[in-house]
Write a protein that holds these residues in place. Structure first.
Motif, PDB file in Angstrom:
ATOM      1  N   ASN A   1       6.180   4.542  -8.130  1.00  0.00           N
ATOM      2  CA  ASN A   1       4.863   4.632  -8.747  1.00  0.00           C
ATOM      3  C   ASN A   1       4.744   3.462  -9.710  1.00  0.00           C
ATOM      4  OD1 ASN A   1       5.776   5.464 -11.480  1.00  0.00           O
ATOM      5  ND2 ASN A   1       6.374   7.354 -10.438  1.00  0.00           N
ATOM      6  N   THR A   2       3.568   3.239 -10.236  1.00  0.00           N
ATOM      7  CA  THR A   2       3.354   2.062 -11.081  1.00  0.00           C
ATOM      8  C   THR A   2       3.875   2.242 -12.492  1.00  0.00           C
ATOM      9  OG1 THR A   2       1.127   2.855 -11.624  1.00  0.00           O
ATOM     10  CG2 THR A   2       1.341   1.319  -9.779  1.00  0.00           C
ATOM     11  N   GLU A   3       4.391   3.427 -12.804  1.00  0.00           N
ATOM     12  CA  GLU A   3       4.927   3.673 -14.137  1.00  0.00           C
ATOM     13  C   GLU A   3       6.433   3.908 -14.103  1.00  0.00           C
ATOM     14  OE1 GLU A   3       2.700   6.956 -15.601  1.00  0.00           O
ATOM     15  OE2 GLU A   3       0.795   5.873 -15.626  1.00  0.00           O
ATOM     16  N   ALA A   4       7.090   3.469 -13.014  1.00  0.00           N
ATOM     17  CA  ALA A   4       8.533   3.669 -12.899  1.00  0.00           C
ATOM     18  C   ALA A   4       9.246   2.966 -14.049  1.00  0.00           C
ATOM     19  CB  ALA A   4       9.033   3.116 -11.564  1.00  0.00           C
ATOM     20  N   PRO A   5      10.188   3.667 -14.692  1.00  0.00           N
ATOM     21  CA  PRO A   5      10.886   3.063 -15.830  1.00  0.00           C
ATOM     22  C   PRO A   5      11.876   2.001 -15.367  1.00  0.00           C
ATOM     23  CG  PRO A   5      11.821   5.228 -15.326  1.00  0.00           C
ATOM     24  CD  PRO A   5      10.636   5.038 -14.415  1.00  0.00           C
ATOM     25  N   LEU A   6      11.656   0.772 -15.814  1.00  0.00           N
ATOM     26  CA  LEU A   6      12.594  -0.318 -15.528  1.00  0.00           C
ATOM     27  C   LEU A   6      13.062  -0.883 -16.863  1.00  0.00           C
ATOM     28  CD1 LEU A   6      10.703  -2.170 -12.656  1.00  0.00           C
ATOM     29  CD2 LEU A   6      12.628  -0.608 -12.435  1.00  0.00           C
TER      30      LEU A   6
ATOM     31  N   VAL B   1     -11.066   3.711   0.180  1.00  0.00           N
ATOM     32  CA  VAL B   1     -10.928   2.292  -0.154  1.00  0.00           C
ATOM     33  C   VAL B   1     -10.877   2.096  -1.665  1.00  0.00           C
ATOM     34  CG1 VAL B   1     -12.093   0.058  -0.093  1.00  0.00           C
ATOM     35  CG2 VAL B   1     -11.976   1.444   1.976  1.00  0.00           C
ATOM     36  N   ALA B   2     -11.754   2.737  -2.389  1.00  0.00           N
ATOM     37  CA  ALA B   2     -11.809   2.557  -3.841  1.00  0.00           C
ATOM     38  C   ALA B   2     -10.494   2.974  -4.501  1.00  0.00           C
ATOM     39  CB  ALA B   2     -12.973   3.361  -4.424  1.00  0.00           C
ATOM     40  N   GLU B   3      -9.940   4.102  -4.069  1.00  0.00           N
ATOM     41  CA  GLU B   3      -8.676   4.564  -4.649  1.00  0.00           C
ATOM     42  C   GLU B   3      -7.531   3.621  -4.289  1.00  0.00           C
ATOM     43  OE1 GLU B   3      -8.800   9.380  -4.773  1.00  0.00           O
ATOM     44  OE2 GLU B   3      -8.941   8.475  -2.779  1.00  0.00           O
ATOM     45  N   ALA B   4      -7.531   3.131  -3.044  1.00  0.00           N
ATOM     46  CA  ALA B   4      -6.466   2.223  -2.611  1.00  0.00           C
ATOM     47  C   ALA B   4      -6.509   0.924  -3.392  1.00  0.00           C
ATOM     48  CB  ALA B   4      -6.590   1.952  -1.113  1.00  0.00           C
ATOM     49  N   VAL B   5      -7.700   0.390  -3.592  1.00  0.00           N
ATOM     50  CA  VAL B   5      -7.839  -0.853  -4.351  1.00  0.00           C
ATOM     51  C   VAL B   5      -7.394  -0.655  -5.788  1.00  0.00           C
ATOM     52  CG1 VAL B   5      -9.554  -2.427  -5.341  1.00  0.00           C
ATOM     53  CG2 VAL B   5      -9.612  -1.879  -2.892  1.00  0.00           C
ATOM     54  N   GLN B   6      -7.819   0.443  -6.405  1.00  0.00           N
ATOM     55  CA  GLN B   6      -7.446   0.694  -7.798  1.00  0.00           C
ATOM     56  C   GLN B   6      -5.932   0.808  -7.954  1.00  0.00           C
ATOM     57  OE1 GLN B   6      -9.299   4.138  -9.581  1.00  0.00           O
ATOM     58  NE2 GLN B   6      -8.037   4.033 -11.415  1.00  0.00           N
ATOM     59  N   ALA B   7      -5.297   1.592  -7.086  1.00  0.00           N
ATOM     60  CA  ALA B   7      -3.841   1.774  -7.190  1.00  0.00           C
ATOM     61  C   ALA B   7      -3.108   0.461  -6.945  1.00  0.00           C
ATOM     62  CB  ALA B   7      -3.381   2.831  -6.192  1.00  0.00           C
ATOM     63  N   SER B   8      -3.585  -0.332  -6.005  1.00  0.00           N
ATOM     64  CA  SER B   8      -2.929  -1.597  -5.689  1.00  0.00           C
ATOM     65  C   SER B   8      -3.054  -2.594  -6.843  1.00  0.00           C
ATOM     66  CB  SER B   8      -3.516  -2.183  -4.405  1.00  0.00           C
ATOM     67  OG  SER B   8      -3.338  -1.288  -3.318  1.00  0.00           O
TER      68      SER B   8
ATOM     69  N   VAL C   1       7.353  14.143  -0.176  1.00  0.00           N
ATOM     70  CA  VAL C   1       8.691  14.479  -0.673  1.00  0.00           C
ATOM     71  C   VAL C   1       8.968  13.778  -1.994  1.00  0.00           C
ATOM     72  CG1 VAL C   1      11.158  14.131  -0.228  1.00  0.00           C
ATOM     73  CG2 VAL C   1       9.675  15.079   1.557  1.00  0.00           C
ATOM     74  N   ILE C   2       8.660  12.492  -2.050  1.00  0.00           N
ATOM     75  CA  ILE C   2       8.888  11.740  -3.282  1.00  0.00           C
ATOM     76  C   ILE C   2       8.080  12.322  -4.436  1.00  0.00           C
ATOM     77  CG2 ILE C   2       8.427   9.509  -4.387  1.00  0.00           C
ATOM     78  CD1 ILE C   2      10.993   9.624  -2.707  1.00  0.00           C
ATOM     79  N   ARG C   3       6.863  12.706  -4.140  1.00  0.00           N
ATOM     80  CA  ARG C   3       6.012  13.294  -5.187  1.00  0.00           C
ATOM     81  C   ARG C   3       6.622  14.580  -5.731  1.00  0.00           C
ATOM     82  NH1 ARG C   3       1.795  13.818  -2.322  1.00  0.00           N
ATOM     83  NH2 ARG C   3       2.038  16.024  -1.794  1.00  0.00           N
ATOM     84  N   GLU C   4       7.097  15.447  -4.849  1.00  0.00           N
ATOM     85  CA  GLU C   4       7.650  16.723  -5.297  1.00  0.00           C
ATOM     86  C   GLU C   4       9.004  16.557  -5.983  1.00  0.00           C
ATOM     87  OE1 GLU C   4       6.704  19.861  -5.466  1.00  0.00           O
ATOM     88  OE2 GLU C   4       4.701  19.483  -4.682  1.00  0.00           O
ATOM     89  N   LEU C   5       9.813  15.611  -5.505  1.00  0.00           N
ATOM     90  CA  LEU C   5      11.111  15.386  -6.141  1.00  0.00           C
ATOM     91  C   LEU C   5      10.957  14.719  -7.501  1.00  0.00           C
ATOM     92  CD1 LEU C   5      13.398  14.167  -3.203  1.00  0.00           C
ATOM     93  CD2 LEU C   5      13.266  16.447  -4.222  1.00  0.00           C
ATOM     94  N   GLY C   6       9.887  13.977  -7.665  1.00  0.00           N
ATOM     95  CA  GLY C   6       9.694  13.261  -8.927  1.00  0.00           C
ATOM     96  C   GLY C   6      10.471  11.967  -9.002  1.00  0.00           C
ATOM     97  N   THR C   7      10.889  11.441  -7.869  1.00  0.00           N
ATOM     98  CA  THR C   7      11.633  10.171  -7.859  1.00  0.00           C
ATOM     99  C   THR C   7      10.697   9.041  -8.261  1.00  0.00           C
ATOM    100  OG1 THR C   7      13.152  10.920  -6.143  1.00  0.00           O
ATOM    101  CG2 THR C   7      12.923   8.539  -6.434  1.00  0.00           C
ATOM    102  N   ALA C   8      11.062   8.314  -9.315  1.00  0.00           N
ATOM    103  CA  ALA C   8      10.222   7.227  -9.806  1.00  0.00           C
ATOM    104  C   ALA C   8      10.760   5.864  -9.418  1.00  0.00           C
ATOM    105  CB  ALA C   8      10.090   7.315 -11.321  1.00  0.00           C
ATOM    106  N   ALA C   9      12.076   5.719  -9.401  1.00  0.00           N
ATOM    107  CA  ALA C   9      12.689   4.434  -9.067  1.00  0.00           C
ATOM    108  C   ALA C   9      14.026   4.685  -8.393  1.00  0.00           C
ATOM    109  CB  ALA C   9      12.877   3.579 -10.320  1.00  0.00           C
ATOM    110  N   ALA C  10      14.437   3.747  -7.555  1.00  0.00           N
ATOM    111  CA  ALA C  10      15.684   3.909  -6.818  1.00  0.00           C
ATOM    112  C   ALA C  10      16.289   2.541  -6.529  1.00  0.00           C
ATOM    113  CB  ALA C  10      15.443   4.657  -5.506  1.00  0.00           C
ATOM    114  N   VAL C  11      17.607   2.534  -6.415  1.00  0.00           N
ATOM    115  CA  VAL C  11      18.334   1.321  -6.054  1.00  0.00           C
ATOM    116  C   VAL C  11      18.460   1.281  -4.535  1.00  0.00           C
ATOM    117  CG1 VAL C  11      20.512   0.062  -6.263  1.00  0.00           C
ATOM    118  CG2 VAL C  11      19.606   1.356  -8.221  1.00  0.00           C
TER     119      VAL C  11
END
Length: 415
Positions: A31-36, A58-65, A361-371
């Motif tokens: 996600n765009t708020e993944a802690p790095l 389209v509007a949601e895709a553009v905003q998220a991108s 799955v990622i949404r439910e697990l809450g995975t934000a960042a991964a190696v």
């Protein structure tokens, strides 16, 4: 640093695998708020942001991108790549064209070279037409895709209704004339868009060497778009870190499959034929995601404690129940709830098949960042959610050989 914006999470892992294959230290943000951390930002060569924008408005895709682009710029990325599916999954409205133009406008870019070609996955572009294992796109299983049926192989005809800018092409003979010829052709194509509009330049590519020629020509471009094929060639031009990619130790594995692609159906059949335990989630009118997930988890609880097993909703198009509205979303919700339940039960190895399924799955697990680790199959790497010590493979429906599920799960658990 290279920053990649992917339109779904399996696409993100595909491109992360290509970057890792080229020797770049790569972090996957989901996600765009993944802690790095500051250390992350000084020890990585590429960051991939995996979104879920392929089939939303389209509007949601553009905003998220655009949010992802701004996050990557803040993290220090200076070159950007918009990664979309190698089968150009989209509707007549988008989202590939609108997102590309929005990113280009934000970056002040007038020309974007784009190609879905990925020879390593059997995707090639010849005369502007997309082929899958040598077959025109509209003659493949993608014509029956439940969300984005692809009924044309002409990339120009697919892209034109989505964009305001112009379209140019890089024919194969130009690509094979070398980087200088490609650079000159890009410059000519840039004039086709018109003042203040983005020029989209569709490139032919039949072999990896073609992608390398294009990569050399776009060296220094702020924005390029396409599948994992071209960004892999771009990454090969970067200094390799020499880091060895890791994989988890063999062990009990849960497979959650929601893709209805032909390859995933083959993988399910092979797993069952090899003696793997499986539970088929089949919704009836009135069923809820919570009820279907509870039944699947109860079935899992009845399996031997060290046994790998498969829970799947995948089915051929002819078997899908037309009486159930939004059945795809229902099955995605089931997959997410099942994954969360498995995690709560201590399962740390999961293989997820399907882009929409992986996103749930990622949404439910809450995975934000991964190696990003070693590839379990080409384009499907292991990723390690270090916060939860969870090892995941997020697989595009078409990826992996017929025995992929067997190789990943039954090799590390009992049957």
């Amino acid at each position: 640093m290279i920053g990649v914006i992917a339109d779904d999470v399996t696409g993100a892992t595909d491109v992360a695998a290509a970057l890792g294959r080229a020797g770049l230290r790569t972090v996957l943000a989901l996600n765009t708020e993944a802690p790095l951390s500051e250390q992350d930002l000084t020890t990585v060569d590429a960051i991939v942001v995996g979104l879920k924008t392929r089939s939303i408005s389209v509007a949601e895709a553009v905003q998220a991108s655009l949010e992802a682009l701004r996050a990557l710029r803040s993290a220090g990325a200076t070159r950007f790549y918009f990664k979309y599916c190698s089968t150009f999954d989209s509707t007549p409205e988008g989202n590939i064209g609108p997102v590309t133009e929005a990113l280009a406008t934000e970056l002040g870019v007038g020309t974007v070279v784009t190609t879905p070609a990925a020879p390593i996955h059997g995707r090639t572009v010849v005369d502007g037409h997309l082929l899958v294992d040598g077959v025109p796109l509209q003659e493949t299983h993608m014509a029956q895709h439940p969300i984005t049926p692809m009924l044309d192989s002409s990339l120009e005809r697919l892209l034109a209704p989505q964009i305001a800018g112009g379209i140019g092409t890089l024919q194969l003979e130009t690509v094979r004339a070398g980087a200088e010829a490609v650079t000159a052709a890009i410059a000519v194509a840039a004039t086709s868009a018109g003042a203040g509009r983005v020029a989209h330049v569709i490139a032919d590519a039949l072999e990896e060497s073609d992608l390398r020629a294009i990569a050399e020509a776009v060296d220094g471009h702020a924005l390029v778009a396409g599948s994992a094929g071209l960004v892999g060639a771009i990454a090969e031009r970067e200094p390799a870190s020499g880091r060895k990619l890791g994989a988890p130790a063999p062990g009990r594995t849960a497979i959650i499959a929601g893709s209805c692609s032909r390859r995933t159906l083959e993988q399910i059949a092979a797993f069952r034929a090899a003696g793997g335990a499986s539970h088929h989630v089949v919704a009836q009118p009135g069923d809820s995601a919570e009820g279907l997930a509870a039944a699947a988890l109860a079935w899992w609880d009845a399996q031997p404690g060290n046994a790998s097993a498969l829970i799947y909703s995948s089915s051929p198009a002819a078997e899908r129940d037309a009486r159930i509205p939004n059945v795809g979303e229902l099955y995605e919700d089931v997959a997410g709830i099942v994954a969360r339940g498995l995690s709560e039960r201590g399962v740390t190895r999961m293989l997820i098949a399907g882009g929409e399924t992986s996103g749930a799955v990622i949404r439910e697990l809450g995975t934000a960042a991964a190696v990003v680790g070693a590839e379990a199959a080409v384009g499907a790497p292991w990723i390690h959610d270090t916060e939860r010590d969870a090892h995941l493979v997020l697989k595009s429906g078409n990826f992996g050989g017929p025995d992929f599920f067997v190789d990943v799960a039954l090799a590390g658990g009992t049957r």
